[in-house]
Design a protein around this motif. Structure first.
Motif, PDB file in Angstrom:
ATOM      1  N   LEU A 268      36.196  76.798  44.732  1.00 37.08           N
ATOM      2  CA  LEU A 268      37.043  77.721  45.498  1.00 37.08           C
ATOM      3  C   LEU A 268      38.372  77.964  44.789  1.00 37.08           C
ATOM      4  O   LEU A 268      38.834  79.102  44.666  1.00 37.08           O
ATOM      5  N   ALA A 269      38.996  76.880  44.288  1.00 36.00           N
ATOM      6  CA  ALA A 269      40.288  77.009  43.613  1.00 36.00           C
ATOM      7  C   ALA A 269      40.158  77.765  42.292  1.00 36.00           C
ATOM      8  O   ALA A 269      41.067  78.492  41.890  1.00 36.00           O
ATOM      9  N   THR A 270      39.018  77.616  41.615  1.00 35.43           N
ATOM     10  CA  THR A 270      38.819  78.347  40.358  1.00 35.43           C
ATOM     11  C   THR A 270      38.636  79.834  40.627  1.00 35.43           C
ATOM     12  O   THR A 270      39.156  80.685  39.888  1.00 35.43           O
ATOM     13  N   PHE A 271      37.908  80.172  41.707  1.00 32.19           N
ATOM     14  CA  PHE A 271      37.790  81.585  42.090  1.00 32.19           C
ATOM     15  C   PHE A 271      39.172  82.166  42.410  1.00 32.19           C
ATOM     16  O   PHE A 271      39.521  83.267  41.953  1.00 32.19           O
ATOM     17  N   LEU A 327      46.542  75.931  40.888  1.00 30.56           N
ATOM     18  CA  LEU A 327      45.600  76.895  40.313  1.00 30.56           C
ATOM     19  C   LEU A 327      45.586  76.759  38.791  1.00 30.56           C
ATOM     20  O   LEU A 327      46.403  76.042  38.211  1.00 30.56           O
ATOM     21  N   LEU A 328      44.659  77.442  38.149  1.00 31.50           N
ATOM     22  CA  LEU A 328      44.507  77.374  36.695  1.00 31.50           C
ATOM     23  C   LEU A 328      44.716  78.758  36.076  1.00 31.50           C
ATOM     24  O   LEU A 328      44.092  79.734  36.506  1.00 31.50           O
ATOM     25  N   LYS A 329      45.582  78.830  35.059  1.00 32.49           N
ATOM     26  CA  LYS A 329      45.657  80.044  34.244  1.00 32.49           C
ATOM     27  C   LYS A 329      44.527  80.042  33.224  1.00 32.49           C
ATOM     28  O   LYS A 329      44.023  81.093  32.841  1.00 32.49           O
ATOM     29  N   ASN A 330      44.133  78.854  32.820  1.00 32.48           N
ATOM     30  CA  ASN A 330      42.982  78.644  31.945  1.00 32.48           C
ATOM     31  C   ASN A 330      42.616  77.176  32.046  1.00 32.48           C
ATOM     32  O   ASN A 330      43.351  76.392  32.667  1.00 32.48           O
ATOM     33  N   ILE A 331      41.516  76.759  31.459  1.00 35.73           N
ATOM     34  CA  ILE A 331      41.199  75.337  31.443  1.00 35.73           C
ATOM     35  C   ILE A 331      42.292  74.611  30.665  1.00 35.73           C
ATOM     36  O   ILE A 331      42.638  74.999  29.555  1.00 35.73           O
ATOM     37  N   GLY A 332      42.857  73.583  31.277  1.00 30.11           N
ATOM     38  CA  GLY A 332      43.952  72.850  30.644  1.00 30.11           C
ATOM     39  C   GLY A 332      45.319  73.460  30.871  1.00 30.11           C
ATOM     40  O   GLY A 332      46.313  72.982  30.322  1.00 30.11           O
ATOM     41  N   ASP A 337      52.279  74.677  43.037  1.00 27.97           N
ATOM     42  CA  ASP A 337      53.036  75.367  44.087  1.00 27.97           C
ATOM     43  C   ASP A 337      52.707  76.854  44.173  1.00 27.97           C
ATOM     44  O   ASP A 337      53.592  77.709  44.272  1.00 27.97           O
ATOM     45  N   CYS A 338      51.413  77.176  44.150  1.00 21.50           N
ATOM     46  CA  CYS A 338      50.968  78.563  44.247  1.00 21.50           C
ATOM     47  C   CYS A 338      50.638  78.906  45.700  1.00 21.50           C
ATOM     48  O   CYS A 338      49.926  78.161  46.371  1.00 21.50           O
ATOM     49  N   LEU A 339      51.153  80.022  46.174  1.00 15.93           N
ATOM     50  CA  LEU A 339      50.858  80.483  47.531  1.00 15.93           C
ATOM     51  C   LEU A 339      49.652  81.420  47.494  1.00 15.93           C
ATOM     52  O   LEU A 339      49.565  82.298  46.630  1.00 15.93           O
TER      53      LEU A 339
END
Length: 355
Positions: A268-271, A327-332, A337-339
């Protein structure tokens, strides 16, 4: 103030038990108590005691097994047992068990007589790579995960993969979820390495466990009180904990293992990361496919999704009424603190169900 993360050194295999013996000989606790649950009492306690030179005077305290017993009522039983058995401020509590035992035992030790020393002996893969490292202790409040607790590091952590022989496959898979999380927040190369461990050969695990512990320890050392970078360790946990809490107290649902819920939370978080942070879509497909291969899917309907979203307001990372995601901008490349708007969360569940 000294950095508390310098306590709680992690030791492995044979050296580990020598360190426990050295601690007992040099610190001479007034009494030593060993906390187990009914499973680790039967399967792990004798293994642990047989590795020590002086364990004949230990007092054993047993609690019921299972997340549903990780509460203040169980704590009260352990506090009473310690009191009745003559524990004082120079006593030592050794926690032999999975995350419930190490979390609860650490909290009990941290609060009994304003704090006694404790040592963690994690016996599940999950507790080895996650619960035993970082000094987080605590218990659930009703169905709300880890609402009561303190950060207080153990004297040491002992990791011995021989205890994993006692675990069923689903418990090993549960622990693998935290290792997969470390891969996603650490680096592409580590993710590739650990995402191919679905068959869990115990011979391969020793190195992976140490690498995952080192990743978490590095983060905790930089941010012991979870002000910034330590929050990255919560990737997948905002929705994962809410799903776990919902299933824990819903009589029509079987209780999920922590890793099973976190695995769903990571998809879910990756989506959501793909929608809000331009996370590469092809990597979303690859990650979700890998997680579904290992864990399958959890079926939830629209009404249940609403209840799960409602539970997120109790997440301990929240501030000023906002639900904060990792959240992830990319792997790694995690971002804290993302809303996230609710409509994106519903889209994430739709993707999860249809993927």
């Amino acid at each position: 103030m000294a950095n508390p993360a310098k306590r709680g050194n992690v030791y492995y295999s044979t050296e580990a038990y020598n360190q426990v013996d050295n601690y007992l000989n040099s610190n001479k606790p007034s009494k030593v108590f060993v906390l187990v649950d009914e499973n680790t009492h039967q399967l792990c306690l004798s293994k642990f005691l047989s590795r020590l030179n002086e364990a004949s005077d230990f007092e054993i305290i047993e609690i019921p097994a299972g997340e549903e017993n990780k509460n203040l009522e169980t704590c009260s039983g352990v506090w009473n047992a310690l009191s009745e058995l003559g524990a004082d401020r120079k006593s030592l509590l050794i926690n032999v068990g999975g995350g419930v035992v190490t979390d609860l035992g650490g909290f009990v030790a941290s609060t009994f007589k304003r704090g006694i020393a404790y040592i963690n002996i994690p016996t599940s893969l999950l507790s080895m790579v996650d619960a035993s490292v970082g000094g987080k202790t605590g218990v659930d409040l009703g169905n709300l995960k880890n609402q009561i607790g303190v950060i207080n590091h153990p004297e040491m952590v002992i990791i011995d993969s021989n205890y994993l022989d006692t675990l069923p496959k689903n418990e090993l898979r549960s622990g693998l979820a935290e290792i997969l999380k470390h891969g996603l927040i650490k680096s592409e190369s580590y993710w590739e390495k650990v995402s191919n461990l679905a068959n869990l050969d115990l011979q391969d695990l020793d190195g992976i466990i140490k690498e995952s512990v080192d990743i978490k320890s590095e983060v905790v050392t930089k941010d012991p009180y979870e002000k910034n970078i330590r929050k990255t360790l919560n990737f997948g946990h905002t929705l994962g904990h809410a799903i776990e809490s919902y299933f824990l107290t819903n009589d029509s649902r079987i209780t999920l293992l922590h890793g099973e819920a976190v695995a769903a939370g990571m998809v879910l978080a990756t989506f959501i990361s793909q929608k809000l942070k331009d996370f590469p879509e092809e990597k979303l497909v690859q990650i979700s496919s890998k997680i579904f291969d290992i864990y399958g899917k959890i079926e939830v309907n629209q009404k249940e999704i609403a209840s799960i979203i409602d539970l997120m307001k109790f997440d301990k990372k929240n501030e000023r009424g906002n639900v904060n995601f990792v959240l992830l901008k990319n792997i790694g490349e995690p971002e804290i603190d993302c809303l996230v708007p609710n409509d994106i969360i519903y889209q994430a569940f739709e993707f999860y169900q249809k993927a």
